[in-house]
Design an enzyme around this catalytic site. Structure first.
Site, PDB file in Angstrom:
ATOM      1  N   CYS A 382       0.836  -1.202   0.000  1.00  0.00           N
ATOM      2  CA  CYS A 382       0.000   0.000   0.000  1.00  0.00           C
ATOM      3  C   CYS A 382       0.877   1.261   0.000  1.00  0.00           C
ATOM      4  O   CYS A 382       1.506   1.548  -1.013  1.00  0.00           O
ATOM      5  CB  CYS A 382      -0.990  -0.033   1.144  1.00  0.00           C
ATOM      6  SG  CYS A 382      -2.467   0.921   0.761  1.00  0.00           S
ATOM      7  N   HIS A 508      -3.639  -5.049   0.278  1.00  0.00           N
ATOM      8  CA  HIS A 508      -3.116  -5.596   1.543  1.00  0.00           C
ATOM      9  C   HIS A 508      -3.176  -7.120   1.538  1.00  0.00           C
ATOM     10  O   HIS A 508      -4.163  -7.702   2.014  1.00  0.00           O
ATOM     11  CB  HIS A 508      -3.930  -5.053   2.720  1.00  0.00           C
ATOM     12  CG  HIS A 508      -3.696  -3.606   2.978  1.00  0.00           C
ATOM     13  ND1 HIS A 508      -2.708  -3.158   3.824  1.00  0.00           N
ATOM     14  CD2 HIS A 508      -4.305  -2.515   2.477  1.00  0.00           C
ATOM     15  CE1 HIS A 508      -2.731  -1.832   3.843  1.00  0.00           C
ATOM     16  NE2 HIS A 508      -3.687  -1.415   3.038  1.00  0.00           N
ATOM     17  N   GLU A 510      -1.684  -9.132   3.357  1.00  0.00           N
ATOM     18  CA  GLU A 510      -1.580  -9.708   4.709  1.00  0.00           C
ATOM     19  C   GLU A 510      -2.925 -10.151   5.277  1.00  0.00           C
ATOM     20  O   GLU A 510      -2.977 -11.017   6.136  1.00  0.00           O
ATOM     21  CB  GLU A 510      -0.894  -8.714   5.665  1.00  0.00           C
ATOM     22  CG  GLU A 510      -1.679  -7.450   6.028  1.00  0.00           C
ATOM     23  CD  GLU A 510      -1.493  -6.294   5.064  1.00  0.00           C
ATOM     24  OE1 GLU A 510      -1.118  -6.539   3.893  1.00  0.00           O
ATOM     25  OE2 GLU A 510      -1.726  -5.136   5.457  1.00  0.00           O
TER      26      GLU A 510
HETATM   27  N1  GLN Z   1      -2.037   6.869   2.507  1.00  0.00           N
HETATM   28  C1  GLN Z   1      -2.120   6.054   1.336  1.00  0.00           C
HETATM   29  C2  GLN Z   1      -3.468   6.190   0.632  1.00  0.00           C
HETATM   30  O1  GLN Z   1      -4.397   6.631   1.211  1.00  0.00           O
HETATM   31  C3  GLN Z   1      -1.823   4.591   1.644  1.00  0.00           C
HETATM   32  C4  GLN Z   1      -2.850   3.929   2.477  1.00  0.00           C
HETATM   33  C5  GLN Z   1      -2.380   2.642   3.087  1.00  0.00           C
HETATM   34  O2  GLN Z   1      -1.185   2.347   3.126  1.00  0.00           O
HETATM   35  N2  GLN Z   1      -3.285   1.849   3.605  1.00  0.00           N
HETATM   36  O3  GLN Z   1      -3.597   5.842  -0.500  1.00  0.00           O
END
Ligand code: GLN
Length: 533
Positions: A382, A508, A510
């Site tokens: 992410c 994600h 995970e």
């Molecule tokens: N801050 C980033 C976004 O909003 C990444 C978000 C995250 O890592 N969950 O896209």
């Protein structure tokens, strides 16, 4: 008709109620029973999505895009239950629903009150999860500790529930603490007696006590607890500290917890068999052949739970490779230019997890650069992918000052930016790109070698995206776009060709990893890290 098990906690918080609940789910599944698990959270936030990791730890995302309590992560890792937004009931959600109904006029003529309206809403929220599904057992964990003011409506609701469903169809399990007082050389049962007393005041008599203790319970202590807490001796189960949480189902099973449960609820089932779990998970975890050290470079590393699912998925990747994963938690704010090499010298893999806000970003970018230039296996998740893109743009493509518009609105090279639909968002709650989306995998890539599939589904929680205006230039400079969302062409996975293993994803992974079925990307990341040693 499903049976219900309610799990409450007493004396202090952090006794591992989530793990205990997940372990009971695992034990019942091992008997061939179909279970689901619900978490009730007494806070007023509608969901934990708006809370800081300092307040709440990780926000766990379900397939259907709900931002939920991290205990749902434990439930999904231990059991095969598929959870969604209805599996997390918060006070905020309950009140939101009741107040909306009131405004619509649904209670016309009535005074809307905690009892019966809030308690009814809680009960129907619990029943809704079982509706239309062929479930044997619904496990419901009540967050917080007995005695908390905000937990009262939940406790009253489950008391009523046990009357409505019939006392034979409902079981109450209470997790409590039996402290050892060194100076007295004794284990003390009084806090547990008080806690059970509190429950009885409300009208709940626990059937089973799970006693967290540092030392084994003596026969006398067990008898005393049984006598004063009004439970049978064989339903006083001890929960000693363990090396790994995945051992808890085995420990409970050994003491016959599942037997007591099925007997008491009149459930017909086969004998529980956890041999596979024991061999494939616990044994491998306790006696691994290899060892590998991985750095997690994040902003919230001082917090135990902020990257919970990531830490677990790394351990799963280790299990799949017969390796113990030692995690070096590095504060990204401390990764300064000079010290990067010094800090990361010992590790065989670097992971940059998700996050929000500018703080710590430059440290993460330095960690990415170090991994890219030194051929250290790298996994970005992410925000980890977004920082990898920024690093590549700045240092490989020569886009000086490239950034995400989250951190710099005026950057000349907005390589990460907001989608049009996100620009319109005014409310913060539940408004990110959330939940499962499809991702098409490019053949011949590292992602494809890991997944061995053409298309996968992965869970998301972010607002910002790779800016496709830079795709061609970056491609020419050597960045491989190995995962794309089929509709909308959103970039989901990037990687480097001439690097042992450099993979970063917008989603994600995970959240889908399990101890006996490691997520393919985590498995391959650990494999690459072992090879790099
Ligand atoms: N801050 C980033 C976004 O909003 C990444 C978000 C995250 O890592 N969950 O896209």
């Amino acid at each position: 008709m499903a049976k219900y098990i309610f799990i409450t906690g007493g004396v202090v918080s952090s006794l591992g109620k989530g793990i205990a609940t997940a372990s009971i789910g695992k034990l019942l599944e091992a008997r061939g029973l179909k279970v689901t698990v619900i978490k009730c959270d007494p806070y007023i936030n509608v969901d934990p999505g708006t809370m800081s990791p300092y307040q709440h730890g990780e926000v766990y995302v379900t397939t259907d895009g709900a931002e939920t309590d991290l205990d749902l992560g434990h439930y999904e890792r231990f059991t095969n239950a598929e959870l969604g937004r209805d599996n997390n009931i918060t006070t905020g959600k309950v009140y939101h629903s009741v107040i909306s109904k009131e405004r619509k006029g649904e209670y016309l003529g009535n005074t809307v009150q905690v009892i019966p309206h809030i308690t009814d809403e809680i009960k129907s929220g619990i029943r809704k999860v079982a509706e239309g599904k062929k479930l044997d057992v619904v496990l419901v964990e009540i967050g917080g500790t007995v005695g908390d003011i905000e937990g009262l409506p939940f406790l009253e609701a489950i008391r009523q529930f046990s009357i409505e469903e019939g006392r034979d169809n409902v079981l109450f399990i209470h997790l409590t603490l039996i402290p050892y007082i060194k100076s007295a050389g004794e284990m003390k049962t009084k806090p547990t007696q008080h806690s059970v007393g509190k429950l009885r005041e409300i009208g709940i008599q626990p059937d089973i006590l799970l006693c967290r203790a540092e030392r084994p319970l003596s026969k006398e202590a067990r008898e005393k607890i049984a006598l004063f807490c009004n439970v049978r001796k064989e339903t006083v189960i001890q929960a000693l500290d363990v090396d790994t949480v995945y051992e808890v189902p085995l420990i409970f099973g050994k003491q016959g917890l599942d037997k007591v449960i099925v007997k008491r609820l009149g459930l017909r089932s086969r004998k529980g068999d956890l041999t596979e779990w024991k061999n494939r998970v616990v044994k491998r975890l306790k006696h691994p052949h290899y060892h590998v050290k991985i750095a997690v470079v994040g902003k919230y590393i001082t917090l135990q739970d902020a990257y919970k699912s990531i830490y677990e998925a790394l351990i799963h990747g280790g299990i799949a490779n017969n390796a113990r994963v030692e995690i070096l938690r590095l504060d990204s704010e401390k990764v300064s230019r000079e010290e990067t090499r010094e800090l990361l010298r010992e590790v065989s893999g670097i992971l940059v997890p998700g996050g929000f806000g500018y703080r710590g970003i430059e440290g993460k970018i330095r960690a990415v650069k170090y991994a890219r230039e030194n051929g250290i296996p790298f996994f970005g998740i992410c925000l980890g992918m977004q920082t990898a893109i920024i690093e590549f743009a700045r240092n490989v493509c020569g886009f000086e000052g490239a950034n995400s518009t989250e951190f710099s609105r005026k950057t000349k090279y907005p390589v990460i930016s907001l989608l049009e639909e996100q620009k319109k968002v005014k409310h913060k709650g539940a408004s990110m790109r959330l939940g499962a989306y499809r991702c098409r995998i490019k053949s011949g890539t590292k992602a494809s070698a890991a997944y061995k599939r053409k298309e996968v589904t992965e869970r998301h929680r972010h607002r910002y995206e790779f800016n496709n205006a830079y795709k061609d230039t970056m491609k020419k400079s050597g960045l491989v776009f190995s995962g794309i969302h089929p509709t909308g062409s959103l970039v989901e996975i990037v990687e480097l060709k001439d690097h042992p293993w450099f993979v970063a994803c917008q989603f994600h992974p995970e959240f889908q990893s399990k101890p006996d079925n490691a997520h393919p990307l985590f498995k391959h990341f650990i494999k690459a890290a072992l090879a790099a040693q």
